[in-house]
Design a protein around this motif. Sequence first.
Motif, PDB file in Angstrom:
ATOM      1  N   MET A   1       0.820  -1.190   0.000  1.00 23.11           N
ATOM      2  CA  MET A   1       0.000   0.000   0.000  1.00 23.11           C
ATOM      3  C   MET A   1       0.863   1.253   0.000  1.00 23.11           C
ATOM      4  O   MET A   1       0.599   2.193  -0.724  1.00 23.11           O
ATOM      5  CB  MET A   1      -0.922  -0.047   1.234  1.00 23.11           C
ATOM      6  CG  MET A   1      -1.879   1.091   1.295  1.00 23.11           C
ATOM      7  SD  MET A   1      -3.146   0.860   0.048  1.00 23.11           S
ATOM      8  CE  MET A   1      -4.249   2.134   0.463  1.00 23.11           C
ATOM      9  N   ARG A   2       1.880   1.237   0.810  1.00 22.76           N
ATOM     10  CA  ARG A   2       2.773   2.393   0.909  1.00 22.76           C
ATOM     11  C   ARG A   2       3.525   2.609  -0.406  1.00 22.76           C
ATOM     12  O   ARG A   2       3.752   3.732  -0.822  1.00 22.76           O
ATOM     13  CB  ARG A   2       3.735   2.158   2.076  1.00 22.76           C
ATOM     14  CG  ARG A   2       4.716   3.256   2.302  1.00 22.76           C
ATOM     15  CD  ARG A   2       4.099   4.321   3.169  1.00 22.76           C
ATOM     16  NE  ARG A   2       5.142   5.285   3.522  1.00 22.76           N
ATOM     17  CZ  ARG A   2       4.905   6.561   3.669  1.00 22.76           C
ATOM     18  NH1 ARG A   2       3.697   7.008   3.529  1.00 22.76           N
ATOM     19  NH2 ARG A   2       5.860   7.373   3.980  1.00 22.76           N
ATOM     20  N   ARG A   3       3.896   1.516  -1.062  1.00 23.06           N
ATOM     21  CA  ARG A   3       4.631   1.619  -2.330  1.00 23.06           C
ATOM     22  C   ARG A   3       3.757   2.227  -3.418  1.00 23.06           C
ATOM     23  O   ARG A   3       4.237   2.959  -4.270  1.00 23.06           O
ATOM     24  CB  ARG A   3       5.140   0.257  -2.767  1.00 23.06           C
ATOM     25  CG  ARG A   3       6.301  -0.221  -1.946  1.00 23.06           C
ATOM     26  CD  ARG A   3       6.860  -1.479  -2.505  1.00 23.06           C
ATOM     27  NE  ARG A   3       7.979  -1.938  -1.690  1.00 23.06           N
ATOM     28  CZ  ARG A   3       8.762  -2.918  -2.014  1.00 23.06           C
ATOM     29  NH1 ARG A   3       8.540  -3.593  -3.123  1.00 23.06           N
ATOM     30  NH2 ARG A   3       9.758  -3.259  -1.235  1.00 23.06           N
ATOM     31  N   LYS A   4       2.459   1.932  -3.409  1.00 22.79           N
ATOM     32  CA  LYS A   4       1.543   2.510  -4.389  1.00 22.79           C
ATOM     33  C   LYS A   4       1.460   4.029  -4.230  1.00 22.79           C
ATOM     34  O   LYS A   4       1.423   4.768  -5.201  1.00 22.79           O
ATOM     35  CB  LYS A   4       0.143   1.908  -4.251  1.00 22.79           C
ATOM     36  CG  LYS A   4      -0.051   0.611  -4.946  1.00 22.79           C
ATOM     37  CD  LYS A   4      -1.516   0.228  -4.890  1.00 22.79           C
ATOM     38  CE  LYS A   4      -1.789  -0.992  -5.708  1.00 22.79           C
ATOM     39  NZ  LYS A   4      -3.200  -1.356  -5.687  1.00 22.79           N
ATOM     40  N   GLN A   5       1.413   4.475  -2.993  1.00 24.91           N
ATOM     41  CA  GLN A   5       1.349   5.919  -2.729  1.00 24.91           C
ATOM     42  C   GLN A   5       2.630   6.608  -3.185  1.00 24.91           C
ATOM     43  O   GLN A   5       2.581   7.683  -3.779  1.00 24.91           O
ATOM     44  CB  GLN A   5       1.111   6.178  -1.246  1.00 24.91           C
ATOM     45  CG  GLN A   5      -0.289   5.825  -0.791  1.00 24.91           C
ATOM     46  CD  GLN A   5      -0.472   6.033   0.701  1.00 24.91           C
ATOM     47  OE1 GLN A   5       0.495   6.119   1.443  1.00 24.91           O
ATOM     48  NE2 GLN A   5      -1.731   6.095   1.132  1.00 24.91           N
ATOM     49  N   ILE A   6       3.751   5.995  -2.907  1.00 21.80           N
ATOM     50  CA  ILE A   6       5.035   6.584  -3.311  1.00 21.80           C
ATOM     51  C   ILE A   6       5.150   6.595  -4.827  1.00 21.80           C
ATOM     52  O   ILE A   6       5.563   7.589  -5.425  1.00 21.80           O
ATOM     53  CB  ILE A   6       6.210   5.819  -2.658  1.00 21.80           C
ATOM     54  CG1 ILE A   6       6.208   6.057  -1.146  1.00 21.80           C
ATOM     55  CG2 ILE A   6       7.532   6.261  -3.263  1.00 21.80           C
ATOM     56  CD1 ILE A   6       7.205   5.238  -0.380  1.00 21.80           C
ATOM     57  N   ALA A   7       4.754   5.496  -5.457  1.00 22.27           N
ATOM     58  CA  ALA A   7       4.814   5.430  -6.922  1.00 22.27           C
ATOM     59  C   ALA A   7       3.881   6.459  -7.543  1.00 22.27           C
ATOM     60  O   ALA A   7       4.219   7.114  -8.541  1.00 22.27           O
ATOM     61  CB  ALA A   7       4.451   4.031  -7.396  1.00 22.27           C
ATOM     62  N   GLY A   8       2.701   6.643  -6.975  1.00 18.66           N
ATOM     63  CA  GLY A   8       1.760   7.650  -7.475  1.00 18.66           C
ATOM     64  C   GLY A   8       2.302   9.058  -7.315  1.00 18.66           C
ATOM     65  O   GLY A   8       2.169   9.901  -8.214  1.00 18.66           O
ATOM     66  N   ALA A   9       2.937   9.333  -6.183  1.00 21.15           N
ATOM     67  CA  ALA A   9       3.514  10.657  -5.950  1.00 21.15           C
ATOM     68  C   ALA A   9       4.667  10.932  -6.906  1.00 21.15           C
ATOM     69  O   ALA A   9       4.789  12.037  -7.451  1.00 21.15           O
ATOM     70  CB  ALA A   9       3.985  10.773  -4.504  1.00 21.15           C
ATOM     71  N   VAL A  10       5.512   9.940  -7.131  1.00 21.92           N
ATOM     72  CA  VAL A  10       6.635  10.101  -8.049  1.00 21.92           C
ATOM     73  C   VAL A  10       6.124  10.326  -9.473  1.00 21.92           C
ATOM     74  O   VAL A  10       6.628  11.192 -10.203  1.00 21.92           O
ATOM     75  CB  VAL A  10       7.586   8.882  -7.972  1.00 21.92           C
ATOM     76  CG1 VAL A  10       8.588   8.896  -9.113  1.00 21.92           C
ATOM     77  CG2 VAL A  10       8.290   8.860  -6.633  1.00 21.92           C
ATOM     78  N   THR A  11       5.108   9.577  -9.861  1.00 21.02           N
ATOM     79  CA  THR A  11       4.525   9.735 -11.201  1.00 21.02           C
ATOM     80  C   THR A  11       3.935  11.127 -11.365  1.00 21.02           C
ATOM     81  O   THR A  11       4.143  11.791 -12.389  1.00 21.02           O
ATOM     82  CB  THR A  11       3.435   8.667 -11.437  1.00 21.02           C
ATOM     83  OG1 THR A  11       4.008   7.381 -11.253  1.00 21.02           O
ATOM     84  CG2 THR A  11       2.863   8.777 -12.822  1.00 21.02           C
ATOM     85  N   LEU A  12       3.203  11.590 -10.374  1.00 21.58           N
ATOM     86  CA  LEU A  12       2.610  12.918 -10.424  1.00 21.58           C
ATOM     87  C   LEU A  12       3.686  14.004 -10.507  1.00 21.58           C
ATOM     88  O   LEU A  12       3.567  14.951 -11.293  1.00 21.58           O
ATOM     89  CB  LEU A  12       1.722  13.145  -9.206  1.00 21.58           C
ATOM     90  CG  LEU A  12       1.023  14.493  -9.135  1.00 21.58           C
ATOM     91  CD1 LEU A  12       0.012  14.606 -10.269  1.00 21.58           C
ATOM     92  CD2 LEU A  12       0.350  14.671  -7.802  1.00 21.58           C
ATOM     93  N   LEU A  13       4.737  13.864  -9.731  1.00 25.94           N
ATOM     94  CA  LEU A  13       5.805  14.870  -9.729  1.00 25.94           C
ATOM     95  C   LEU A  13       6.594  14.886 -11.033  1.00 25.94           C
ATOM     96  O   LEU A  13       7.143  15.922 -11.409  1.00 25.94           O
ATOM     97  CB  LEU A  13       6.750  14.641  -8.546  1.00 25.94           C
ATOM     98  CG  LEU A  13       6.151  14.982  -7.179  1.00 25.94           C
ATOM     99  CD1 LEU A  13       7.123  14.596  -6.068  1.00 25.94           C
ATOM    100  CD2 LEU A  13       5.774  16.439  -7.090  1.00 25.94           C
ATOM    101  N   THR A  14       6.664  13.767 -11.734  1.00 30.47           N
ATOM    102  CA  THR A  14       7.382  13.754 -13.006  1.00 30.47           C
ATOM    103  C   THR A  14       6.512  14.265 -14.157  1.00 30.47           C
ATOM    104  O   THR A  14       7.016  14.841 -15.110  1.00 30.47           O
ATOM    105  CB  THR A  14       7.890  12.342 -13.348  1.00 30.47           C
ATOM    106  OG1 THR A  14       6.806  11.435 -13.335  1.00 30.47           O
ATOM    107  CG2 THR A  14       8.948  11.894 -12.365  1.00 30.47           C
ATOM    108  N   ILE A  15       5.203  14.069 -14.065  1.00 32.27           N
ATOM    109  CA  ILE A  15       4.306  14.505 -15.140  1.00 32.27           C
ATOM    110  C   ILE A  15       3.934  15.983 -14.997  1.00 32.27           C
ATOM    111  O   ILE A  15       3.743  16.682 -15.994  1.00 32.27           O
ATOM    112  CB  ILE A  15       3.045  13.623 -15.167  1.00 32.27           C
ATOM    113  CG1 ILE A  15       3.429  12.214 -15.598  1.00 32.27           C
ATOM    114  CG2 ILE A  15       1.984  14.181 -16.080  1.00 32.27           C
ATOM    115  CD1 ILE A  15       2.288  11.231 -15.545  1.00 32.27           C
TER     116      ILE A  15
END
Length: 60
Positions: A1-15
């Motif tokens: 669950m925590r990894r999904k949040q981190i991956a989503g945040a990283v994706t948002l920050l790169t886009i």
Amino acid sequence: MRRKQIAGAVTLLTILPSLSGCWMLAAAGAGAYGGYQMKKEGYTLQNPITKEADKKKSSK
């Protein structure tokens, strides 16, 4: 669950930085379209810059 949040945040920050240019382009296009429509309605802008030849003729 925590990894999904981190991956989503990283994706948002790169886009997000790439989207900011798109918004600027869309705003410029909307401004250009508005200016085109105003020109069709008969509105004009005055240019305060005159040609050098015009200045010489008017000063004589």
